[in-house]
Enzyme design. Structure first.
Site, PDB file in Angstrom:
ATOM      1  N   SER A 299       0.870  -1.295  -0.118  1.00 13.47           N
ATOM      2  CA  SER A 299       0.067  -0.031  -0.194  1.00 13.47           C
ATOM      3  C   SER A 299       0.971   1.393  -0.020  1.00 13.47           C
ATOM      4  O   SER A 299       1.435   1.652  -0.947  1.00 13.47           O
ATOM      5  CB  SER A 299      -0.982  -0.049   1.096  1.00 13.47           C
ATOM      6  OG  SER A 299      -2.014   1.016   1.003  1.00 13.47           O
ATOM      7  N   ASP A 310       9.650   5.469 -10.752  1.00 17.71           N
ATOM      8  CA  ASP A 310       9.044   6.138 -12.010  1.00 17.71           C
ATOM      9  C   ASP A 310      10.055   7.294 -12.311  1.00 17.71           C
ATOM     10  O   ASP A 310      10.054   7.756 -13.323  1.00 17.71           O
ATOM     11  CB  ASP A 310       7.691   6.430 -11.883  1.00 17.71           C
ATOM     12  CG  ASP A 310       6.639   5.304 -12.219  1.00 17.71           C
ATOM     13  OD1 ASP A 310       7.148   4.263 -12.282  1.00 17.71           O
ATOM     14  OD2 ASP A 310       5.528   5.494 -12.296  1.00 17.71           O
ATOM     15  N   LYS A 324      -1.256  -4.274  -3.332  1.00 20.97           N
ATOM     16  CA  LYS A 324      -2.219  -3.629  -2.899  1.00 20.97           C
ATOM     17  C   LYS A 324      -2.350  -2.366  -3.574  1.00 20.97           C
ATOM     18  O   LYS A 324      -1.859  -1.558  -3.095  1.00 20.97           O
ATOM     19  CB  LYS A 324      -2.218  -3.253  -1.427  1.00 20.97           C
ATOM     20  CG  LYS A 324      -3.625  -2.653  -0.813  1.00 20.97           C
ATOM     21  CD  LYS A 324      -3.686  -2.805   0.663  1.00 20.97           C
ATOM     22  CE  LYS A 324      -5.086  -2.097   1.051  1.00 20.97           C
ATOM     23  NZ  LYS A 324      -5.067  -0.474   0.552  1.00 20.97           N
TER      24      LYS A 324
END
Length: 447
Positions: A299, A310, A324
Site C-alpha cells: 500500500s 518512476d 495492494k
C-alpha cells in the site's frame, strides 16, 4: 405459526434505502435500482423477523444486524471491513502507533488466516512468528471462516494477557502452539543508523507524523556524519504494511523536486479522482538512494517505491512487493463503529496500477543466502481481491529485474552484516564514488 414482519421492520428497510447516499445515475435507472433495492431490503427485514421470532434460542438483534453487515462486506474485497465500536476505537489508536497486543499483521488467504508480517520488536517478532505462517486457532478457537476483525480483536487487549496461537509453517510436521503475552506496543515508525557516511533508515509503517520523524532521523544521521551531507541513503520499507496515504505522499515529496506527480487515484465512474504532486520545499539533496522492499511492503510503501522508481530518483532492491493498489476511506458510524471502504485504485506517476502485481525491483535481491524469496502471501492470494485492470494487464510489458554490478563487494563496514539485502544495498551505494561527479548523477544511479 410464523408471524408476519412487524411494521417497524418494513420501515427499517425503507429508511435504510432512502437514507443511503445517492449515486450519480440516470433517473430511469435510479427508479429501477430503488425498486430493486427496496425489495431486497424488505426481504432482509422479513428474514430478520423470522429469526427473532422463531429461532430455537433467544437472539440479540444487534448481533444479528452486525453479522449481516459483516456478511455483506464479506462479498467485497478483503480490505473493505466493518469495525465494531471497540475495534474501531483501537484502529484510531493504531495511527498514533500505540496499542496493546501481539504485533501481527494478518490477512485472509482463501479460508485461512496467514501472517503478512510481524512488526519489529513486538511479542510476535520476539516469539519467532514469520511471514507466511498459517494461523489455525486463537485461544483454541479455530480461525476457519473467522472474520478478520474478530481475529484481530482476540489478539488485542491489555498488556500482560496471554494469547495461545496455533500455527502451521512450511517445514512443520504438525501444527505448533505458541503462548505469547500481550505487550503495550509503541511503534517507533522510523529508525536509522550510519554506515561509513551512508545512512540506513527503516520506516516500519506510515502513521501520524512519520514524515516529520524521517526528517529528524535524517538530520540526526547528518550530525553523526560530522555535519556533512550523506553519501547515500538506504530507505528500508521491508515489512511495512502501509498506513496513512498523506504520509506516503509527504515522504515521496521529501525526495522529489517540485511539481512532479506522486500518486493519482480513480474510483468508479471517475469519482474520487485526485492527483498528488510534490512541492518545491524541504527537498533532500540529490544523493544516491536505494529503496529496499519485499512481499511485506504494501500500500503506502508501494506508493513511495513506485513514485521514486518512476521518476528515477531511487533504485529499488529486494523482492516483489505485496500488490495492494487500492485506496480505503474510514467512515465513523453513529454508534461508534466504523466502515473501512475501498473507494478507488491508485496509480504511480507513469500510470501503473500495481494491483495484484506489486512493484518489481530494479535489482532482485533474495532475503537469505539460499536465494529463496519466501512464501509470504500477496494481494493476489487474498480471497475476493480486485483483479488487475484488463487494459493494464494487456498493455504493460512486465518489468524484469536487472543483474547487479559484477564489481559489488563487501567493505569493512558491511563485512559482518547478517542482513543480505541491506548488505547488498550498502555495498551498491559504497561502489558509487562520492564527490561532485557522482552527486550530479545520483538521482539516476544504476538505472
Amino acid at each position: 405459526m410464523i408471524r408476519s414482519p412487524k411494521p417497524w421492520r418494513m420501515g427499517l428497510a425503507a429508511l435504510l434505502l432512502w437514507g443511503a447516499p445517492a449515486l450519480a445515475q440516470k433517473p430511469s435507472d435510479a427508479a429501477g435500482r430503488e425498486e430493486s433495492a427496496y425489495r431486497q431490503l424488505e426481504l432482509f427485514a422479513r428474514v430478520l423477523s423470522y429469526v427473532e421470532n422463531n429461532y430455537v434460542e433467544p437472539v440479540d438483534r444487534k448481533t444479528l444486524i452486525q453479522g449481516a453487515i459483516q456478511g455483506m462486506l464479506g462479498t467485497l474485497d478483503p480490505h473493505t471491513i466493518y469495525l465494531p465500536p471497540e475495534l474501531f476505537g483501537e484502529m484510531k489508536i493504531d495511527t498514533s502507533g500505540e496499542f496493546g497486543g501481539l504485533g501481527i499483521e494478518i490477512a485472509r488467504k482463501g479460508d485461512r488466516l496467514v501472517v503478512v508480517a510481524p512488526l519489529d520488536d513486538t511479542p510476535a517478532a520476539r516469539a519467532g512468528i514469520k511471514a507466511g505462517d498459517e494461523l489455525l486457532a486463537i485461544d483454541g478457537e479455530s480461525t476457519q471462516g473467522m472474520d478478520l476483525g474478530r481475529a484481530l480483536q482476540k489478539m488485542r487487549g491489555p498488556a500482560g494477557g496471554r494469547v495461545l496461537l496455533t500455527l502451521m509453517r512450511e517445514g512443520f510436521n504438525a501444527p505448533q502452539e505458541l503462548a505469547i503475552l500481550r505487550d503495550h506496543i509503541r511503534i517507533v515508525s522510523v529508525e536509522g543508523a550510519l554506515y561509513g557516511g551512508i545512512g540506513h533508515v527503516r520506516v516500519k509503517n506510515f502513521q501520524d507524523r512519520t514524515d516529520v520523524s524521517l526528517k529528524k532521523e535524517l538530520d540526526r544521521l547528518r550530525a553523526l556524519n560530522g555535519g556533512r551531507e550523506l553519501d547515500g541513503l538506504v530507505l528500508d520499507l521491508r515489512n511495512n504494511p502501509g498506513g496513512l496515504l498523506d504520509q506516503a505522499v509527504a515522504m515521496s515529496d521529501r525526495f522529489l523536486p517540485g511539481n512532479l506527480p506522486i500518486v493519482s487515484t480513480r474510483g468508479r465512474d471517475g469519482r474520487n479522482a485526485s492527483e498528488e504532486k510534490s512541492r518545491d520545499r524541504d527537498t533532500e539533496k540529490d544523493y544516491p538512494l536505494v529503496v529496499l522492499v519485499n512481499a511485506g511492503s504494501a500500500s503506502a510503501s508501494e506508493i513511495v517505491a513506485g513514485a521514486l522508481q518512476d521518476h528515477g530518483r531511487a533504485v529499488i532492491m529486494g523482492t516483489q512487493t505485496f500488490g495492494k493498489g487500492s485506496v480505503q476511506t474510514i467512515i465513523e458510524l453513529e454508534d461508534g463503529s466504523g466502515l473501512k471502504l475501498t473507494i478507488a485504485r491508485y496509480y504511480t506517476p507513469k500510470g501503473r496500477s500495481i494491483q495484484e502485481k506489486g512493484i518489481t525491483p530494479d535489482f532482485l535481491v533474495p532475503e537469505d543466502s539460499s536465494g529463496k524469496t519466501g512464501a509470504a502471501p500477496r494481494e493476489k492470494d487474498l480471497r475476493g481481491h480486485f483483479k488487475a485492470e484488463p487494459s493494464q494487464a494487456t498493455s504493460e510489458v512486465a518489468a524484469q529485474p536487472r543483474t547487479l554490478p559484477a564489481n559489488l563487494k563487501d567493505w569493512a563496514v558491511t563485512a559482518k552484516l547478517v542482513d543480505p539485502q541491506l548488505k547488498v544495498a550498502l555495498n551498491y551505494l559504497h561502489g558509487l564514488a562520492p564527490g561532485p561527479a557522482s552527486r550530479a548523477t545520483g538521482s539516476t544511479a544504476g538505472r
